[in-house]
Design a protein around this motif. Sequence first.
Motif, PDB file in Angstrom:
ATOM      1  N   GLU A 108       0.783  -1.181   0.147  1.00 42.51           N
ATOM      2  CA  GLU A 108       0.003  -0.059  -0.012  1.00 42.51           C
ATOM      3  C   GLU A 108       0.774   1.296   0.028  1.00 42.51           C
ATOM      4  N   GLY A 109       0.719   1.819  -1.126  1.00 44.33           N
ATOM      5  CA  GLY A 109       1.247   3.392  -0.835  1.00 44.33           C
ATOM      6  C   GLY A 109       0.464   4.599  -0.579  1.00 44.33           C
ATOM      7  N   HIS A 110       1.128   5.373   0.165  1.00 43.91           N
ATOM      8  CA  HIS A 110       0.344   6.466   0.975  1.00 43.91           C
ATOM      9  C   HIS A 110       1.267   7.783   0.843  1.00 43.91           C
ATOM     10  N   THR A 111       0.538   8.984   0.712  1.00 44.18           N
ATOM     11  CA  THR A 111       1.260  10.209   0.439  1.00 44.18           C
ATOM     12  C   THR A 111       0.706  11.219   1.472  1.00 44.18           C
ATOM     13  N   ASP A 112       1.165  12.448   1.388  1.00 45.47           N
ATOM     14  CA  ASP A 112       0.590  13.571   2.464  1.00 45.47           C
ATOM     15  C   ASP A 112      -0.060  14.244   1.402  1.00 45.47           C
ATOM     16  N   ASN A 113      -0.751  15.367   1.892  1.00 41.15           N
ATOM     17  CA  ASN A 113      -1.890  16.173   0.819  1.00 41.15           C
ATOM     18  C   ASN A 113      -1.300  17.220   0.096  1.00 41.15           C
ATOM     19  N   ASN A 114       0.118  17.273  -0.158  1.00 45.11           N
ATOM     20  CA  ASN A 114       0.415  18.224  -1.229  1.00 45.11           C
ATOM     21  C   ASN A 114       0.015  17.764  -2.393  1.00 45.11           C
ATOM     22  N   LYS A 168      -1.414  -1.510  -4.231  1.00 45.83           N
ATOM     23  CA  LYS A 168      -2.774  -0.521  -3.887  1.00 45.83           C
ATOM     24  C   LYS A 168      -2.252   0.825  -3.573  1.00 45.83           C
ATOM     25  N   GLY A 169      -2.716   1.967  -4.413  1.00 48.18           N
ATOM     26  CA  GLY A 169      -2.362   3.389  -3.727  1.00 48.18           C
ATOM     27  C   GLY A 169      -3.536   3.898  -3.186  1.00 48.18           C
ATOM     28  N   TYR A 170      -3.334   4.591  -2.231  1.00 44.46           N
ATOM     29  CA  TYR A 170      -4.197   5.406  -1.204  1.00 44.46           C
ATOM     30  C   TYR A 170      -4.088   6.783  -1.422  1.00 44.46           C
ATOM     31  N   GLY A 171      -3.185   7.245  -2.127  1.00 45.96           N
ATOM     32  CA  GLY A 171      -2.877   8.811  -1.893  1.00 45.96           C
ATOM     33  C   GLY A 171      -2.778   9.177  -0.708  1.00 45.96           C
ATOM     34  N   PHE A 172      -3.710  10.309  -0.396  1.00 44.05           N
ATOM     35  CA  PHE A 172      -3.536  10.846   1.133  1.00 44.05           C
ATOM     36  C   PHE A 172      -4.832  10.868   1.819  1.00 44.05           C
ATOM     37  N   THR A 173      -5.606   9.561   1.601  1.00 39.00           N
ATOM     38  CA  THR A 173      -7.023   9.258   1.939  1.00 39.00           C
ATOM     39  C   THR A 173      -6.850   8.727   3.323  1.00 39.00           C
ATOM     40  N   GLN A 174      -5.593   8.150   3.708  1.00 36.75           N
ATOM     41  CA  GLN A 174      -5.502   7.392   4.983  1.00 36.75           C
ATOM     42  C   GLN A 174      -4.128   8.018   5.800  1.00 36.75           C
ATOM     43  N   PRO A 175      -4.391   9.290   6.203  1.00 39.84           N
ATOM     44  CA  PRO A 175      -3.080   9.971   7.098  1.00 39.84           C
ATOM     45  C   PRO A 175      -3.055   9.131   8.398  1.00 39.84           C
ATOM     46  N   ILE A 176      -1.818   9.265   8.814  1.00 36.10           N
ATOM     47  CA  ILE A 176      -1.822   8.507  10.267  1.00 36.10           C
ATOM     48  C   ILE A 176      -1.307   9.749  11.221  1.00 36.10           C
ATOM     49  N   ALA A 177      -1.061  10.953  10.629  1.00 33.00           N
ATOM     50  CA  ALA A 177      -0.650  11.972  11.312  1.00 33.00           C
ATOM     51  C   ALA A 177      -1.176  13.478  10.852  1.00 33.00           C
ATOM     52  N   ASP A 178      -0.809  14.535  11.526  1.00 37.07           N
ATOM     53  CA  ASP A 178      -1.569  15.638  10.892  1.00 37.07           C
ATOM     54  C   ASP A 178      -0.484  16.432   9.837  1.00 37.07           C
ATOM     55  N   ASN A 179      -1.289  16.676   8.619  1.00 32.18           N
ATOM     56  CA  ASN A 179      -0.503  17.109   7.510  1.00 32.18           C
ATOM     57  C   ASN A 179      -0.251  18.492   7.595  1.00 32.18           C
ATOM     58  N   ALA A 180      -0.800  19.101   8.596  1.00 28.32           N
ATOM     59  CA  ALA A 180      -0.392  20.367   8.871  1.00 28.32           C
ATOM     60  C   ALA A 180       1.015  20.722   9.291  1.00 28.32           C
ATOM     61  N   THR A 181       1.631  19.789   9.926  1.00 29.78           N
ATOM     62  CA  THR A 181       3.128  19.893  10.236  1.00 29.78           C
ATOM     63  C   THR A 181       4.001  19.079   9.070  1.00 29.78           C
ATOM     64  N   ALA A 182       5.323  19.587   9.104  1.00 28.67           N
ATOM     65  CA  ALA A 182       6.089  18.889   8.224  1.00 28.67           C
ATOM     66  C   ALA A 182       6.602  17.304   8.950  1.00 28.67           C
ATOM     67  N   GLU A 183       6.564  17.338  10.084  1.00 33.04           N
ATOM     68  CA  GLU A 183       6.795  15.856  10.835  1.00 33.04           C
ATOM     69  C   GLU A 183       5.605  15.026  10.362  1.00 33.04           C
ATOM     70  N   GLY A 184       4.384  15.472  10.633  1.00 30.61           N
ATOM     71  CA  GLY A 184       3.062  14.695  10.201  1.00 30.61           C
ATOM     72  C   GLY A 184       3.091  14.183   8.707  1.00 30.61           C
TER      73      GLY A 184
END
Length: 281
Positions: free
Chosen positions: A88-94, A128-144
């Motif tokens: 499973e591939g995941h990204t941030d919301n940029n 399977k690619g999920y894009g940014f639909t399943q975040p595990i942290a806050d996308n508002a921070t660089a760490e997240g």
Amino acid sequence: MKNTRVGIALTLAILAASPLVSAESGSCRSPAPGMPLELDGCKAGDSLILREVHFDNDSAKLTPSAMDFLDQVAKELKENPTIKVAIEGHTDNNASYDYNMSLSQNRANSAKFYLVSAGVNPAQLVPKGYGFTQPIADNATAEGRALNRRVELELVGTLVLAKAKPSKVYISTFHAKPQQLEVPAGAEITWVNYDEISHDISFDGAMGSRIWTSPWLGNTYSLKFDQVGTYNYRCSVHKDVNGTIVVKPTVDMHVTTESPVYGGQTTSSYKANQTTTPYGG
């Protein structure tokens, strides 16, 4: 697969101190940085973050260190050929939804293709690619965002493998026929000696067994191959008696070798009849 949008650093670098996701249970744990993947204790539904898997920026190209880690993943999957996993591939919301869905799917595909090239059965892998639909942290921070850029391995089921069929290698005129056999894990190979002299079969220098013979009676030696890999053998005395057993998670075709046995057979008249049939057929 490479996208060129500047400024989107969708790597999978996960901090060593990052928390484990809630999907992990019992002894099923994501590998710590620098540690190999282990699937012992994992069950269907468990998901592990592959923290060592990285890609070039804005790309589905694996980094050299990611390939090194996936080699370890391949080894684990080949040793557990009935496990089926989703990559499973995941990204941030940029960037946009469509862009990130495409990039995450391409990265999942890239990881799958590499594992297949390393010998993993393709039937074990579902990208399977999920894009940014399943975040595990806050996308508002660089760490997240760094935590959200990741690849996960989820156990999704069990493969039922075809029962391994026995195969034979015939030795005569100081040669082994067929000289190379491809068999699935769990197959048993029997060497049948039709020479008038005994042969000592060794595997990559490790002694296997002597195949004693009374002339043309077809004495045998059998060995079961449970682990995927390539096994080279030869007679420790007669160098032309040699061959290779290639053990794979699955194979498509089964080679059957039969020897016409008749009174007065000599090594010079030996023939091996071979037929090839679909495995499981």
